[in-house]
Design an enzyme around this catalytic site. Structure first.
Site, short mmCIF file in Angstrom:
data_model
loop_
_atom_site.label_atom_id
_atom_site.label_comp_id
_atom_site.label_asym_id
_atom_site.label_seq_id
_atom_site.Cartn_x
_atom_site.Cartn_y
_atom_site.Cartn_z
N GLU A 197 78.50 -46.79 -9.99
CA GLU A 197 79.34 -47.29 -11.08
C GLU A 197 80.76 -47.48 -10.55
OE1 GLU A 197 79.83 -44.76 -14.52
OE2 GLU A 197 80.14 -46.48 -15.82
N PRO A 324 83.99 -38.19 -5.94
CA PRO A 324 85.28 -38.58 -6.55
C PRO A 324 85.39 -38.39 -8.05
CG PRO A 324 83.97 -40.53 -6.04
CD PRO A 324 83.19 -39.36 -5.53
N GLY A 326 84.27 -36.06 -11.85
CA GLY A 326 83.84 -34.77 -12.37
C GLY A 326 82.33 -34.78 -12.50
N GLY A 327 81.83 -35.88 -13.03
CA GLY A 327 80.40 -36.03 -13.19
C GLY A 327 80.02 -37.48 -13.24
N GLU A 329 76.54 -39.80 -14.60
CA GLU A 329 75.33 -39.63 -15.40
C GLU A 329 74.08 -40.29 -14.83
OE1 GLU A 329 78.08 -41.37 -16.04
OE2 GLU A 329 77.70 -43.18 -17.22
N GLU A 354 77.96 -35.63 -19.51
CA GLU A 354 76.98 -36.40 -18.72
C GLU A 354 75.61 -36.41 -19.39
OE1 GLU A 354 78.52 -38.15 -16.79
OE2 GLU A 354 80.29 -36.91 -16.47
N HIS A 357 75.38 -39.01 -22.05
CA HIS A 357 75.17 -40.37 -21.54
C HIS A 357 73.68 -40.74 -21.50
CE1 HIS A 357 79.02 -42.07 -20.54
NE2 HIS A 357 79.38 -41.07 -19.74
N GLU A 376 81.79 -44.87 -22.79
CA GLU A 376 82.58 -43.64 -22.64
C GLU A 376 83.19 -43.13 -23.95
OE1 GLU A 376 82.26 -41.89 -20.12
OE2 GLU A 376 81.53 -43.32 -18.63
N TYR A 441 87.87 -43.80 -23.01
CA TYR A 441 87.33 -42.52 -23.45
C TYR A 441 88.00 -42.07 -24.76
CZ TYR A 441 85.49 -41.83 -18.68
OH TYR A 441 84.81 -41.96 -17.51
N ARG A 611 88.14 -35.10 -6.07
CA ARG A 611 87.95 -35.62 -7.43
C ARG A 611 89.20 -36.36 -7.87
NH1 ARG A 611 86.54 -31.84 -12.65
NH2 ARG A 611 86.75 -33.48 -14.24
#
Ligand code: BES
Ligand code: ZN
Length: 655
Positions: A197, A324, A326-327, A329, A354, A357, A376, A441, A611
């Protein structure tokens, strides 16, 4: 057809026409020539579509997604069979992909997205076919593989492509991240993970790299012993051949290319409950299982609000620190940053996000990256609800407030009139990474809260269930669905404020409605801390979200040397193992030139984290206040960051 066309145009044809041939033959030729003419007309109209309809940036390749170079309107992928041999020594992958496709109308070519691939051979229905690999057709979007093949409307066919990925010598932005043993926790074996993604699946295999195209997958991965490989599907088989292990996965649910993912390394899998699993390096797997022990109950809480989980198993992989995000999906294979392993489960809301998602994003998918908020924003809205149900109302409120802070920061960074601060940003042949921020988000989440406040929690839950049952949606379709739902439920006379929330840039006009008393409590704590009046014990007893919120409140005051000294010596925040806290303190320190924030603690932090949520704002502060130091540290560690992160940080120092 080609041969016939040549024959038709040749002198020999004319001679024979005037000469020997009888009526029957003439009739047959007439039929053929009509067919050829029709074909030529169709080709003309396709060329017309492709050269005359311009986007602001240039030619339009399809009307569904301005970030894809594929002719999505003419053909779509139904099934993808992919076979990858992972070569750690050369850091390349030998690949073979078979795309089962269906023509939507009569077609003369298939155009696929690609990036930095060496295509060796293409077959259509098992026959060698000519192809054209156009490098950097659109700079921001990558390459295009064009395959000449004529198919009729509704015809199904298979395209087989043999190819290799390239060594990434110039640090181009691609999905693959190859890690040296020293970049893993175990220090012994190399590691590989992908991040597709938004538009990097095209660097893993030629495909229709658009969220509007969904396909089922068969995945076959070969790695050298003793390494293991995982793909975004259900494990169906594993075999051993000499020094190689091969793993087979199946993804029976149709998914967009951006959800395709693999990882490989020295990995161990642990079962947590009937359907939940944790994968991590052996040295870390127990700690990770503890941190994510409660995944089954999160899943149940989500199922309660939404609908039953349809992907059978839920597995997370905790990756090395270069990951890169946090999570991410990836279906049946959520990727997580090791920064979530803080020991007190306080960062588990990322796992909840996640998991959600699996409904919003992976079941209902945004049609293109201009309506990314549908992935998001909806997920963040549900995440907030679930956090409330699992951790209580106070945590939910805090979660919302922290989100609101990040929204304000992002809007500040772009400026309130920038198109990227709108929930319908214009992304025309650009990399969607450029407009990645908290806005889809948090503004998206707040819009849904606003809608919920208009029609009530129960009815809105029904609407959200309806939304996640869709296959793909764009913003207009979301609006139509909402209006239909309101109509069917006899709700009239409400103003959904579409223009102001979805189209207009900038901060939403309706502010988050939060109990003043709640806010006052934290204002008082922040004031006390600022005046060195807050007892260490009282601070330590706070949840890390509360600490972060208080730290954010300090940002409204002048950050002084004295405050930094308190944060360092009294509250020992420079030793925090939680990067949510540590990155906030480092940024304050950099902004006011606090020595400790410019020394070992800083470089250690930037070497220990990949990250982007943490390192990007730290580098941004450095680029503004200490560009030389920032660049020196960046050059030291950039090889350990993902190429997506490298590209973004590099830009900060170029300004
Ligand atoms: N799908 C995103 C990550 C992503 C978005 C990767 C766009 C590439 C392009 C993922 O679900 C996500 O949102 N991760 C967040 C965590 C979340 C709790 C806000 C992250 O990584 O910080
Ligand atoms: Zn997300």
């Amino acid at each position: 057809m080609q041969a016939l066309r040549q024959f038709y145009l040749s002198r020999y044809y004319k001679k024979s026409m005037y000469g020997l041939l009888g009526l029957g033959f003439v009739g047959a030729m007439l039929l053929i020539s009509t067919k050829i003419r029709r074909q030529q007309q169709k080709q003309k109209s396709l060329d017309h579509l492709q050269s005359n309809e311009l986007s602001t940036q240039g030619t339009i390749f399809n009307s569904l997604d301005k970030c894809s170079l594929s002719n999505l309107n003419q053909v779509r992928t139904l099934k993808t069979s992919i076979k990858l041999e992972i070569d750690f020594k050369q850091q390349i992958i030998q690949g073979r992909v078979i795309l089962t496709m269906k023509a939507i109308n009569d077609i003369v070519k298939v155009q696929l997205d690609a990036k930095m691939l060496n295509v060796l051979q293409v077959k259509v229905n098992n026959e060698d076919t000519t192809f054209n690999y156009r490098q950097q057709l659109v700079q921001e979007l990558g390459d295009q593989l064009e395959i000449t093949t004529q198919k009729q409307a509704n015809e199904e066919f298979q395209i087989e492509i043999i190819y290799q990925t390239q060594q990434n010598v110039h640090n181009g932005q691609v999905a693959l991240n190859w890690l040296q043993p020293s970049q893993t926790f175990g220090n012994k074996h190399p590691f590989l993970f992908t991040q597709s993604e938004a538009i990097y699946a095209r660097s893993l295999f030629p495909c229709q790299d658009s969220p509007s195209i969904k396909s089922t997958f068969d995945i076959e991965l070969t790695v050298p012993e003793p390494l293991k490989a995982y793909g975004s599907g259900i494990l169906v088989k594993e075999t051993k051949d000499g020094n190689n292990n091969t793993f087979y996965f199946n993804q029976p649910v149709a998914i967009p290319a951006y959800l395709f993912a693999i990882c490989a390394g020295d990995l161990e899998k642990k079962q947590i409950s009937d359907r939940t699993y944790v994968i991590a390096e052996p040295a870390l797997v127990n700690k990770c299982s503890q941190e994510f022990q409660d995944m089954e109950s999160y899943l149940q809480a989500i199922e309660n609000y939404l609908t039953p989980y349809k992907w059978s198993q839920y597995t997370v992989v905790v990756l090395p620190k270069a990951f890169p995000f946090g999570g991410m999906e990836n279906p049946n294979l959520t990727f997580l940053s090791p920064s979530l392993i803080v020991g007190d489960k306080s960062e588990t809301s990322v796992v909840i996000h996640e998991m959600i998602h699996s409904w919003s994003g992976n079941s209902m998918t945004c049609q293109n990256w201009e309506c990314f908020w549908l992935n998001e924003g909806i997920t963040t809205f549900i995440e907030n609800k679930i956090v409330g149900r699992i951790f209580g109302q106070n945590q939910q409120t805090l979660h919302g407030l922290l989100g609101d802070n990040s929204l304000k920061n992002s809007i500040n960074n772009y400026g309130p009139t920038h198109t990227y601060t709108s929930l319908s940003p214009k992304i025309d042949q650009q990399n969607p990474d450029d407009c990645f921020s908290a806005i889809p988000y948090q503004k998206g989440c707040q819009y849904l809260r606003f809608l919920e406040s208009l029609i009530g929690e129960n009815l809105f839950q029904q609407f959200i269930r309806l939304v996640v049952s869709q296959y793909t949606l764009n913003s207009d379709q979301f609006k139509a669905l909402l209006e239909k739902f309101l109509n069917e439920n006899n709700i009239s006379g409400i103003d959904i404020q579409w223009q102001s929330w979805i189209i207009d840039p900038g901060m939403p006009k309706n502010q988050l409605n939060i109990d003043q008393q709640f806010k006052d409590r934290y204002e008082t704590l922040a004031n006390n801390l600022y005046e060195s009046q807050l007892q260490l014990e009282d601070f330590q007893n706070l949840h890390s979200n509360e600490k972060c919120y208080i730290l954010d409140l300090l940002g409204n005051k002048q950050i002084t040397e004295k405050l930094m000294k308190d944060l360092e010596e009294e509250y020992q925040l420079f030793d925090s193992n939680n990067p949510e806290i540590l990155h906030r303190v480092l940024i304050y320190g950099i902004n006011c030139g606090y020595k400790v924030a410019l020394g070992d603690k800083l470089s250690q932090f930037l070497s220990m984290n990949g990250r982007m949520k943490f390192i990007n704002p730290v580098y941004r502060a450095l680029a503004q206040k200490q560009p030389e130091l920032g660049l020196r540290i960046f050059n030291m560690y950039k090889n350990s960051y993902h190429s997506i992160a490298v590209a973004q940080i590099q830009k900060m120092f170029q300004k």
